[in-house]
Design an enzyme around this catalytic site. Structure first.
Site, PDB file in Angstrom:
ATOM      1  N   SER A 239      75.567 -13.617  28.312  1.00 56.03           N
ATOM      2  CA  SER A 239      75.430 -14.455  29.639  1.00 56.03           C
ATOM      3  C   SER A 239      76.069 -15.456  29.389  1.00 56.03           C
ATOM      4  O   SER A 239      76.353 -16.117  28.463  1.00 56.03           O
ATOM      5  CB  SER A 239      73.907 -14.547  29.841  1.00 56.03           C
ATOM      6  N   GLY A 241      76.387 -18.324  32.027  1.00 53.41           N
ATOM      7  CA  GLY A 241      75.727 -19.469  32.864  1.00 53.41           C
ATOM      8  C   GLY A 241      76.494 -18.903  34.151  1.00 53.41           C
ATOM      9  O   GLY A 241      76.554 -17.987  34.617  1.00 53.41           O
ATOM     10  N   ALA A 242      76.913 -20.287  34.873  1.00 54.16           N
ATOM     11  CA  ALA A 242      77.500 -20.165  36.166  1.00 54.16           C
ATOM     12  C   ALA A 242      78.983 -19.153  36.271  1.00 54.16           C
ATOM     13  O   ALA A 242      79.582 -18.848  37.079  1.00 54.16           O
ATOM     14  CB  ALA A 242      77.863 -21.725  36.584  1.00 54.16           C
ATOM     15  N   GLY A 244      78.702 -15.968  34.989  1.00 56.75           N
ATOM     16  CA  GLY A 244      78.329 -14.742  35.303  1.00 56.75           C
ATOM     17  C   GLY A 244      77.770 -14.128  33.710  1.00 56.75           C
ATOM     18  O   GLY A 244      77.150 -14.844  32.971  1.00 56.75           O
ATOM     19  N   GLY A 270      68.107 -16.847  32.060  1.00 58.02           N
ATOM     20  CA  GLY A 270      68.415 -15.811  30.908  1.00 58.02           C
ATOM     21  C   GLY A 270      67.299 -14.763  30.834  1.00 58.02           C
ATOM     22  O   GLY A 270      67.450 -13.686  30.521  1.00 58.02           O
ATOM     23  N   ASP A 271      65.808 -15.460  30.868  1.00 57.11           N
ATOM     24  CA  ASP A 271      64.886 -14.584  30.902  1.00 57.11           C
ATOM     25  C   ASP A 271      64.579 -13.564  32.005  1.00 57.11           C
ATOM     26  O   ASP A 271      64.376 -12.389  31.736  1.00 57.11           O
ATOM     27  CB  ASP A 271      63.574 -15.650  30.985  1.00 57.11           C
TER      28      ASP A 271
HETATM   29  N1  LIG Z   1      74.448 -22.209  37.277  1.00 53.41           N
HETATM   30  C1  LIG Z   1      74.471 -21.075  37.640  1.00 53.41           C
HETATM   31  N2  LIG Z   1      75.098 -20.629  38.826  1.00 53.41           N
HETATM   32  C2  LIG Z   1      75.039 -19.385  38.946  1.00 53.41           C
HETATM   33  N3  LIG Z   1      74.374 -18.346  38.319  1.00 53.41           N
HETATM   34  C3  LIG Z   1      74.073 -18.793  37.120  1.00 53.41           C
HETATM   35  C4  LIG Z   1      73.819 -20.333  36.732  1.00 53.41           C
HETATM   36  N4  LIG Z   1      73.316 -20.466  35.707  1.00 53.41           N
HETATM   37  C5  LIG Z   1      73.032 -19.206  35.223  1.00 53.41           C
HETATM   38  N5  LIG Z   1      73.502 -18.199  36.114  1.00 53.41           N
HETATM   39  C6  LIG Z   1      72.986 -16.626  36.284  1.00 53.41           C
HETATM   40  O1  LIG Z   1      72.026 -16.300  35.258  1.00 53.41           O
HETATM   41  C7  LIG Z   1      72.401 -15.582  34.258  1.00 53.41           C
HETATM   42  C8  LIG Z   1      71.639 -16.011  32.739  1.00 53.41           C
HETATM   43  O2  LIG Z   1      72.027 -17.503  32.756  1.00 53.41           O
HETATM   44  P1  LIG Z   1      72.414 -18.108  31.200  1.00 53.41           P
HETATM   45  O3  LIG Z   1      73.732 -17.506  30.782  1.00 53.41           O
HETATM   46  O4  LIG Z   1      72.593 -19.520  31.654  1.00 53.41           O
HETATM   47  O5  LIG Z   1      71.283 -17.812  30.238  1.00 53.41           O
HETATM   48  P2  LIG Z   1      70.433 -18.419  29.000  1.00 53.41           P
HETATM   49  O6  LIG Z   1      71.425 -19.524  28.446  1.00 53.41           O
HETATM   50  O7  LIG Z   1      70.060 -17.275  28.093  1.00 53.41           O
HETATM   51  O8  LIG Z   1      69.366 -18.799  29.654  1.00 53.41           O
HETATM   52  P3  LIG Z   1      67.909 -19.226  29.282  1.00 53.41           P
HETATM   53  O9  LIG Z   1      67.602 -18.628  27.957  1.00 53.41           O
HETATM   54  O10 LIG Z   1      67.645 -20.815  29.592  1.00 53.41           O
HETATM   55  O11 LIG Z   1      67.064 -18.628  30.250  1.00 53.41           O
HETATM   56  C9  LIG Z   1      74.074 -15.775  34.067  1.00 53.41           C
HETATM   57  O12 LIG Z   1      74.702 -14.761  33.574  1.00 53.41           O
HETATM   58  C10 LIG Z   1      74.290 -15.865  35.622  1.00 53.41           C
HETATM   59  O13 LIG Z   1      74.355 -14.705  36.388  1.00 53.41           O
HETATM   60 MG   LIG Z   2      68.712 -17.569  26.712  1.00 50.70          MG
END
Ligand SMILES: Nc1ncnc2c1ncn2[C@@H]1O[C@H](COP(=O)(O)OP(=O)(O)OP(=O)(O)O)[C@@H](O)[C@H]1O
Ligand SMILES: [Mg+2]
Length: 328
Positions: A239, A241-242, A244, A270-271
Site C-alpha cells: 500500500s 497511501g495517497a 494507491g 491499511g487495516d
Molecule cells: N491520503 C490518502 N488518499 C487517498 N487514498 C488513501 C490515502 N491514504 C491511504 N489511502 C488508501 O488506503 C490504502 C492503504 O493506506 P496506507 O498505504 O496508508 O496503509 P497503511 O500505511 O498500512 O495504514 P495503517 O496501517 O495506518 O492502517 C492505500 O492503498 C490507498 O488506497
Molecule cells: Mg498498515
C-alpha cells in the site's frame, strides 16, 4: 489464562489475532501546533489495534469473524461491548492491568494525523509464553473450519520476535492460510514461515529490503522479489497511501489508484484494505477484482473516524469506480 464467554455458535470464516490491541483516543483540532496550547474540537474513544480494526471492518461487511489475543482486564468492558455489538466472537485471554491507549491527533485543516502509540504491556517470559499458548490453542480450535487467519499489528514488549512465525507455521500446517500485516523484525521473522499473503506499506517494505524505494519501479521490484524463494507468499500487496497500492502475484502486477473520496482520517486505511483482501480471498476473486475491492474498503474507511465502514453496497459501489493499471 481465562477466556470470556464466546459469542456466536456458527464457525467464523476469519480469525484475527490481537496480540497488542489498543484503545484509540482520536482528538480533532483545526490547525494543530506542537509545543503550544491547542483547543480540541472533539474527542472520540474507540476500540482499536490493527487486528480489531480488521475484524470490525469484516463484521461491518457481514463476515462472521472471531478475535483471539489478549485484553487488559481493567478496561476490557469497552472491547466486550464492542464485540457484542458487532457480533464478533471473543476468544481473547485476559491479562492484569489496562489495555494500552493510543492517541491520534487529527488536524482538520491539513488533513494530517499524528499517532502517539504506546508500546503495550511488558510481558515476562512466562506471560509471553502463556499468551502465545492461549492463541495457538484457540487457533487450533477455530482454524479447523476457518480458511483465513489475519496476523496484524505490533507485538507487545517481551513477546518473542518470531511469535508470528510460530503462529503462521501452526495455522498453515492445519490447512488455513495466513494474511500477515506487520513491520520490522516480526515481519522479517514471519516471512521465513511462508504466510500466504502479505500487505506491507511502502515504508515497511523499504525497511524490510533496506532500500529507500523512492520510485514506483523500485517498489514494484522489491515487491516482486518477495514472490521468489522457498517460502514466498502467493500474493504481495504494497500500500502506497495517497498513491494507491500495488497488487502482485506470480502472474500479474497491478497498480490500483485510490478512489476520489474526501479524506476524514487516514487511520486504519491499511487495516480496511486487509479486510477487503480477506473478503476477496474468501470469494476467490482474481487479482484485478481483488485490487478494486481492497482499495474500495480503504476508500470507504477514509470517510469515517473510528473502526466503522459504510454499508456493504456503498463499498461495492466504490469498488466499481477504482482504476486498476497493469504494470509491465
Ligand atoms: N491520503 C490518502 N488518499 C487517498 N487514498 C488513501 C490515502 N491514504 C491511504 N489511502 C488508501 O488506503 C490504502 C492503504 O493506506 P496506507 O498505504 O496508508 O496503509 P497503511 O500505511 O498500512 O495504514 P495503517 O496501517 O495506518 O492502517 C492505500 O492503498 C490507498 O488506497
Ligand atoms: Mg498498515
Amino acid at each position: 489464562m481465562t477466556e470470556s464467554d464466546v459469542l456466536g455458535s456458527a464457525s467464523p470464516r476469519v480469525v484475527t489475532v490481537a496480540l497488542n490491541p489498543a484503545l484509540d483516543h482520536t482528538i480533532e483540532f483545526a490547525g494543530l501546533q506542537l509545543g503550544s496550547v491547542n483547543r480540541a474540537l472533539r474527542m472520540q474513544v474507540d476500540v482499536g489495534g490493527k487486528a480489531i480494526n480488521v475484524a470490525s471492518c469484516l463484521a461491518d461487511f457481514g463476515v462472521h469473524v472471531a478475535v483471539t489475543g489478549q485484553l487488559g482486564r481493567d478496561n476490557a468492558a469497552l472491547f466486550e461491548e464492542w464485540f457484542q455489538r458487532k457480533r464478533i466472537a471473543n476468544h481473547c485471554g485476559y491479562l492484569d492491568g489496562l489495555t494500552r491507549v493510543n492517541t491520534k491527533l487529527v488536524d482538520t485543516v491539513s488533513g494530517d494525523t499524528t499517532d502517539l502509540n504506546m508500546p503495550g504491556p511488558e510481558l515476562t517470559p512466562d506471560a509471553a509464553g502463556d499468551l502465545l499458548e492461549h492463541v495457538l490453542r484457540s487457533l487450533d480450535r477455530l482454524s479447523e473450519r476457518t480458511p483465513w487467519v489475519v496476523l496484524s499489528g505490533s507485538l507487545p514488549p517481551g513477546m518473542p520476535v518470531d511469535a508470528y512465525a510460530v503462529i503462521t507455521r501452526r495455522v498453515q500446517a492445519a490447512g488455513a492460510a495466513v494474511l500477515l500485516d506487520t513491520s520490522g523484525a516480526p515481519l522479517r521473522a514471519a516471512l521465513t514461515a511462508g504466510p500466504r499473503l502479505i500487505k506491507p506499506n511502502r515504508h515497511e517494505l523499504a525497511e524490510l529490503v533496506g532500500e529507500p524505494l523512492e520510485t514506483l519501479e523500485a517498489t514494484v521490484a522489491a515487491g516482486r522479489a518477495l514472490l521468489r524463494g522457498e517460502h514466498a507468499p502467493e500474493t504481495v500487496v504494497v500500500s502506497l497511501g495517497a498513491d494507491g497500492a500495488l497488487f502482485l502475484n506470480g502472474e500479474q502486477a497491478l497498480h490500483a489508484l485510490p478512489a476520489p473520496v474526501t479524506v476524514r482520517s487516514t487511520v486504519g486505511a491499511g487495516d480496511a484494505m486487509v479486510a477487503g483482501l480477506i473478503v476477496a480471498r474468501l470469494d476467490n476473486l482474481p487479482l484485478r477484482a481483488t485490487a478494486r475491492l481492497a482499495t474500495a474498503f480503504s476508500a470507504a474507511k477514509l470517510t469515517r473516524l473510528g473502526p466503522y465502514l459504510p454499508p456493504p453496497e456503498q463499498v461495492r459501489a466504490i469498488a466499481g469506480q477504482i482504476s486498476v493499471l497493469p504494470i509491465d
